[in-house]
Design a protein around this motif. Sequence first.
Motif, short mmCIF file in Angstrom:
data_model
loop_
_atom_site.label_atom_id
_atom_site.label_comp_id
_atom_site.label_asym_id
_atom_site.label_seq_id
_atom_site.Cartn_x
_atom_site.Cartn_y
_atom_site.Cartn_z
N PHE A 35 0.84 -1.20 0.00
CA PHE A 35 0.00 0.00 0.00
C PHE A 35 0.87 1.25 0.00
O PHE A 35 0.64 2.18 -0.77
N GLU A 36 1.88 1.28 0.86
CA GLU A 36 2.75 2.47 0.94
C GLU A 36 3.55 2.67 -0.34
O GLU A 36 3.77 3.81 -0.76
N HIS A 37 3.98 1.59 -0.99
CA HIS A 37 4.67 1.72 -2.28
C HIS A 37 3.75 2.36 -3.32
O HIS A 37 4.15 3.27 -4.04
N VAL A 38 2.52 1.86 -3.38
CA VAL A 38 1.55 2.41 -4.34
C VAL A 38 1.24 3.86 -3.99
O VAL A 38 1.22 4.73 -4.86
N ARG A 39 1.04 4.12 -2.72
CA ARG A 39 0.75 5.48 -2.26
C ARG A 39 1.87 6.44 -2.65
O ARG A 39 1.63 7.57 -3.10
N ALA A 40 3.11 6.00 -2.50
CA ALA A 40 4.27 6.85 -2.80
C ALA A 40 4.37 7.21 -4.28
O ALA A 40 4.94 8.24 -4.63
N THR A 41 3.78 6.41 -5.15
CA THR A 41 3.83 6.73 -6.58
C THR A 41 2.96 7.92 -6.91
O THR A 41 3.20 8.60 -7.91
N GLY A 42 1.91 8.17 -6.11
CA GLY A 42 1.00 9.27 -6.39
C GLY A 42 0.10 9.03 -7.58
O GLY A 42 -0.55 9.97 -8.08
N VAL A 43 -0.01 7.80 -8.04
CA VAL A 43 -0.81 7.49 -9.23
C VAL A 43 -2.31 7.60 -8.94
O VAL A 43 -3.07 8.10 -9.77
N ILE A 44 -2.74 7.12 -7.80
CA ILE A 44 -4.18 7.10 -7.50
C ILE A 44 -4.59 8.46 -6.95
O ILE A 44 -4.26 8.83 -5.83
N THR A 45 -5.33 9.20 -7.79
CA THR A 45 -5.74 10.56 -7.46
C THR A 45 -7.17 10.81 -7.92
O THR A 45 -7.72 10.05 -8.73
N ALA A 46 -7.74 11.89 -7.43
CA ALA A 46 -9.08 12.30 -7.88
C ALA A 46 -9.07 12.58 -9.37
O ALA A 46 -10.03 12.26 -10.08
N GLU A 47 -7.99 13.15 -9.87
CA GLU A 47 -7.89 13.47 -11.29
C GLU A 47 -7.90 12.20 -12.15
O GLU A 47 -8.54 12.15 -13.20
N LEU A 48 -7.19 11.17 -11.69
CA LEU A 48 -7.19 9.91 -12.42
C LEU A 48 -8.59 9.29 -12.43
O LEU A 48 -9.08 8.87 -13.48
N ILE A 49 -9.23 9.27 -11.27
CA ILE A 49 -10.59 8.71 -11.17
C ILE A 49 -11.53 9.48 -12.10
O ILE A 49 -12.31 8.89 -12.85
N ALA A 50 -11.44 10.80 -12.08
CA ALA A 50 -12.29 11.63 -12.93
C ALA A 50 -12.08 11.29 -14.40
O ALA A 50 -13.04 11.15 -15.16
N SER A 51 -10.82 11.13 -14.81
CA SER A 51 -10.56 10.84 -16.22
C SER A 51 -11.07 9.46 -16.61
O SER A 51 -11.57 9.28 -17.72
#
Length: 107
Positions: A33-49
């Motif tokens: 989870f922390e590795h994925v979190r550190a990438t910053g990939v999962i964001t509101a902007e990604l979900i919106a797109s």
Amino acid sequence: MVKLKHIAKACKSKNAGPFHITLDIMFDNPTLFEHVRATGVITAELIASLYGVQAQDVLFTEYPPALAWKATLPRLRPSGSIGDTDIYGAQQHAPLLDIEVPIDIAE
């Protein structure tokens, strides 16, 4: 790169009333989870797109104690209306599954 479907414990969706959908991305491994979190990939902007809505319309919550992210967004059609293909919102998580995360799963 690895797809979210290969590393997340669960990606799911459900109605949040007749006009909204809630999406959940959950992990069972704190380190992963922390590795994925550190990438910053999962964001509101990604979900919106992924879901064709405006980022400001996505209520996005990162919740580290539960190793999870939650996003609530407007449905494109109200639940049960003409043209709605998923009255319960339970099959709307599919776009999450192919999110690519820039990590090596051997980490």
